[in-house]
Scaffold this motif. Structure first.
Motif, PDB file in Angstrom:
ATOM      1  N   ASN A 256       0.844  -1.202   0.000  1.00 52.23           N
ATOM      2  CA  ASN A 256       0.000   0.000   0.000  1.00 52.23           C
ATOM      3  C   ASN A 256       0.877   1.248   0.000  1.00 52.23           C
ATOM      4  O   ASN A 256       0.864   2.039   0.940  1.00 52.23           O
TER       5      ASN A 256
ATOM      6  N   VAL B  78      -3.110  -4.426  -4.225  1.00 54.58           N
ATOM      7  CA  VAL B  78      -3.626  -5.798  -4.067  1.00 54.58           C
ATOM      8  C   VAL B  78      -4.562  -5.784  -2.869  1.00 54.58           C
ATOM      9  O   VAL B  78      -4.183  -5.358  -1.780  1.00 54.58           O
ATOM     10  N   SER B  79      -5.781  -6.211  -3.079  1.00 56.74           N
ATOM     11  CA  SER B  79      -6.736  -6.223  -1.972  1.00 56.74           C
ATOM     12  C   SER B  79      -7.338  -7.599  -1.785  1.00 56.74           C
ATOM     13  O   SER B  79      -7.554  -8.338  -2.741  1.00 56.74           O
TER      14      SER B  79
ATOM     15  N   GLY C   3      -6.722  -9.167   1.616  1.00 60.07           N
ATOM     16  CA  GLY C   3      -6.135  -9.715   2.836  1.00 60.07           C
ATOM     17  C   GLY C   3      -5.429 -11.034   2.544  1.00 60.07           C
ATOM     18  O   GLY C   3      -5.175 -11.390   1.389  1.00 60.07           O
TER      19      GLY C   3
ATOM     20  N   LYS D  26      -5.953   1.916  -5.334  1.00 64.66           N
ATOM     21  CA  LYS D  26      -5.989   1.119  -4.096  1.00 64.66           C
ATOM     22  C   LYS D  26      -6.182   2.006  -2.873  1.00 64.66           C
ATOM     23  O   LYS D  26      -6.909   1.646  -1.930  1.00 64.66           O
TER      24      LYS D  26
ATOM     25  N   ASN E 104      -9.306   1.817  -0.231  1.00 64.38           N
ATOM     26  CA  ASN E 104      -9.216   1.760   1.228  1.00 64.38           C
ATOM     27  C   ASN E 104     -10.018   2.871   1.897  1.00 64.38           C
ATOM     28  O   ASN E 104     -10.616   2.667   2.952  1.00 64.38           O
TER      29      ASN E 104
ATOM     30  N   GLY F   1      -7.439   1.040  15.093  1.00 63.90           N
ATOM     31  CA  GLY F   1      -6.118   1.303  14.508  1.00 63.90           C
ATOM     32  C   GLY F   1      -6.290   1.806  13.080  1.00 63.90           C
ATOM     33  O   GLY F   1      -7.399   1.799  12.538  1.00 63.90           O
ATOM     34  N   ALA F   2      -5.217   2.257  12.482  1.00 62.11           N
ATOM     35  CA  ALA F   2      -5.254   2.704  11.086  1.00 62.11           C
ATOM     36  C   ALA F   2      -3.820   2.781  10.577  1.00 62.11           C
ATOM     37  O   ALA F   2      -2.950   3.262  11.292  1.00 62.11           O
ATOM     38  N   LYS F   3      -3.629   2.307   9.359  1.00 57.35           N
ATOM     39  CA  LYS F   3      -2.255   2.336   8.830  1.00 57.35           C
ATOM     40  C   LYS F   3      -1.990   3.533   7.926  1.00 57.35           C
ATOM     41  O   LYS F   3      -0.879   3.733   7.487  1.00 57.35           O
ATOM     42  N   GLY F   4      -3.033   4.297   7.609  1.00 61.34           N
ATOM     43  CA  GLY F   4      -2.764   5.556   6.892  1.00 61.34           C
ATOM     44  C   GLY F   4      -3.421   5.738   5.540  1.00 61.34           C
ATOM     45  O   GLY F   4      -3.516   6.873   5.067  1.00 61.34           O
ATOM     46  N   THR F   5      -3.896   4.673   4.915  1.00 58.95           N
ATOM     47  CA  THR F   5      -4.442   4.851   3.558  1.00 58.95           C
ATOM     48  C   THR F   5      -5.738   5.674   3.564  1.00 58.95           C
ATOM     49  O   THR F   5      -6.006   6.406   2.618  1.00 58.95           O
TER      50      THR F   5
HETATM   51  C1  6PG Z   1      -7.099  -4.717   1.600  1.00 58.48           C
HETATM   52  C2  6PG Z   1      -6.987  -3.849   2.845  1.00 58.48           C
HETATM   53  C3  6PG Z   1      -5.590  -3.739   3.346  1.00 58.48           C
HETATM   54  C4  6PG Z   1      -5.425  -2.797   4.535  1.00 58.48           C
HETATM   55  C5  6PG Z   1      -6.131  -3.195   5.765  1.00 58.48           C
HETATM   56  C6  6PG Z   1      -5.747  -2.399   6.995  1.00 58.48           C
HETATM   57  O1  6PG Z   1      -7.595  -4.165   0.633  1.00 58.48           O
HETATM   58  O2  6PG Z   1      -6.742  -5.892   1.623  1.00 58.48           O
HETATM   59  O3  6PG Z   1      -7.413  -2.569   2.522  1.00 58.48           O
HETATM   60  O4  6PG Z   1      -4.800  -3.295   2.297  1.00 58.48           O
HETATM   61  O5  6PG Z   1      -4.091  -2.730   4.826  1.00 58.48           O
HETATM   62  O6  6PG Z   1      -7.489  -3.138   5.573  1.00 58.48           O
HETATM   63  O7  6PG Z   1      -5.993  -1.040   6.860  1.00 58.48           O
HETATM   64  P1  6PG Z   1      -6.045  -0.098   8.157  1.00 58.48           P
HETATM   65  O8  6PG Z   1      -5.072  -0.654   9.133  1.00 58.48           O
HETATM   66  O9  6PG Z   1      -5.659   1.260   7.718  1.00 58.48           O
HETATM   67  O10 6PG Z   1      -7.449  -0.206   8.648  1.00 58.48           O
END
Ligand code: 6PG
Length: 472
Positions: A103, A128-129, A131, A183, A187, A259-263
């Motif tokens: 991502n 790529v989505s 999980g 992508k 998200n 939580g959140a990773k930033g997208t």
């Molecule tokens: C996907 C998801 C994935 C994302 C998680 C976590 O399409 O498979 O979008 O790429 O990393 O959903 O996202 P957050 O930690 O920001 O909620």
């Protein structure tokens, strides 16, 4: 020496599963990771028909790949990608292709495309989505950038992607870093839908007083009909999961801090940057931020105690309305995200094919839903649709569900249940469908205090007025 068709850098959960998927489809593939354990486990986990090799030395890994090399990176976005590129590019040869499947931020991809391009190497950003499970059995894949490189990868990508009606959930998403951008917006929409589902859950739990078994039934029914989607399906299952520490349902033991990773944040920032209104996505991002103020929320809940929420008179009707509201607010969230893609495509000259975007989101990805079929039909009729709310068939759905969305949002407002996502979806809809907004007043105010000028309805040009203070 045997040479492998593909290489995978990063053998974490996603990398390993994607690698096995590629191998399952008849392509030979070598995997590299700095973690020796992961390299060792790779071959142990492979089936006898797979041509898979784990290699712990980057030099040996690169040497083991056929030319032009096709190397997929599945490492965390940001510095780790740059670190891999720094080490691997000196080992590569003209025409080799590096595909970043993480991502990554689209502007990082632009920089890397230019950097590797100056060394006669191809670099592509590819969303790529799906999980862990999606990576293994069929994700939705959003490649963009170098067309020559894409053409070389296309047969493999089509083989490993999810299929809907025998069509692969992958397509070329446009020039430059379009793959990462699409992508990112995927998200952002994911954040919005998750927020909306959590609000529907709250209304059913605290409003209709449904227990987890009843919630399971509601989501099961929703998933069996027009609301069928991956996120509704997993939510259904979540309500049946028992805890291993207690004999309770797990959902009730989970701390309410997201939580959140930033997208999601990037999506909102981008929308602000290029001037697109996506309030339901924005609110989903900010709701996760607000959730983190747990201690303050506890304090505030004591300072501002709420009256008991009155149970709706007709539970079945309430559930139906909440479902319709969720359906429409979800549709509006897609509309906002897709509108962002339309503008970004112009702004960054991506040439994103919207029709293909919704087509490949129909399967494999986190936001897959039957609703996307309707968007696909809309873009098939008009590939340049600026907002899906303008499509006549979509409008017919909206008109049917707008009443329930209003009623549900009103219930949330009057009962003190926070329904930020539902309310902003409705507010966006109301503003978007209003011919004459009260923004004339904002323009007058701006001109009054700052001589910022305004335009008129009845004549061309830019005007400024010397506004008179009534008290003067
Ligand atoms: C996907 C998801 C994935 C994302 C998680 C976590 O399409 O498979 O979008 O790429 O990393 O959903 O996202 P957050 O930690 O920001 O909620």
């Amino acid at each position: 020496m045997e040479r492998y068709n593909y290489g995978m850098v990063g053998l974490g959960v996603m990398g390993r599963n994607l690698l096995y998927n590629i191998a399952d489809n008849g392509f030979s593939i070598a995997g590299f990771d700095l973690d020796e354990e992961k390299v060792k486990e790779l071959e142990e986990g492979a089936t006898s028909t797979m041509k898979v090799k784990g290699i712990g030395s980057l030099e040996d890994f690169v040497a083991a790949l056929e030319s032009p090399r096709k190397i997929i990176l599945m490492v965390p976005a940001g510095k780790p990608v740059d670190a891999v590129l720094e080490n691997i590019t000196p080992l590569l040869s003209k025409g080799d292709i590096v595909i970043d499947a993480g991502n990554s931020y689209f502007e990082d991809t632009n920089r890397r495309v230019a950097d590797l391009g100056s060394k006669n190497l191809h670099f592509m950003g590819m969303g790529v989505s799906g999980g862990e499970k999606g990576a293994r059995t069929g994700p939705s894949i959003m490649p963009g950038g170098d067309l020559e490189a894409f053409n070389l990868l296309q047969p493999m990508l089509e083989a490993i992607a999810a299929k809907v009606d025998n069509e692969a959930c992958t397509a070329y998403m446009g020039k430059g870093s379009a793959g990462n951008y699409v992508k990112m917006v995927h998200n952002g929409i994911e954040y919005a839908i998750m927020q909306l589902i959590s609000e529907a859950y709250d209304l059913l739990k605290r409003g209709a007083k449904l227990n987890n078994d009843q919630l399971y039934e509601v989501f099961r029914e929703w998933n069996n009909g027009e609301m069928n989607s991956f996120l509704i399906e997993i939510t259904r299952d979540i309500f049946q999961q028992k805890d291993t520490f207690t004999d309770q349902y797990l959902i009730d033991q989970i701390l309410d801090k997201a939580g959140a990773k930033g997208t999601g944040k990037w999506t909102s920032e981008q929308a602000m940057e290029i001037g697109v209104s996506i309030p339901t996505i924005d609110i989903a991002v900010t709701s996760r931020i607000l959730s983190a103020y747990k201690e303050e929320r506890v304090q505030a809940s004591q300072l501002y105690p709420k009256a008991e929420i009155a149970t709706p008179e007709n539970t079945d009707q309430f559930i139906k309305e909440v479902g319709d509201a969720l359906y429409l607010a979800t549709l509006i969230s897609y509309a906002q995200g897709l509108a962002l893609l339309v503008k970004a495509s112009e702004e960054y000259k991506f040439e994103i094919p919207l029709k293909d975007v919704v087509k490949i989101w129909r399967g494999g990805c986190i936001i897959r839903s039957v609703l996307l079929e309707k968007f696909y039909t809309a873009y098939t009729k008009d590939p340049n649709l600026s907002n899906i709310l303008l499509d006549a068939d979509i409008a017919a759905i909206v008109k049917e569900k707008i009443g329930p969305l209003r009623k549900t949002a009103a219930f949330a407002v009057s009962s003190g249940v926070s329904g930020l996502g539902l309310q902003t979806a409705l507010g966006y809809f109301d503003a978007y469908t209003t011919e004459y907004l009260p923004i004339n007043l904002i323009q007058a105010q701006r001109d009054y205090f700052g001589a910022h000028t305004y335009q008129r309805l009845d004549r061309e040009g830019v005007f400024h007025t010397s506004w008179q203070s009534v008290n003067q």
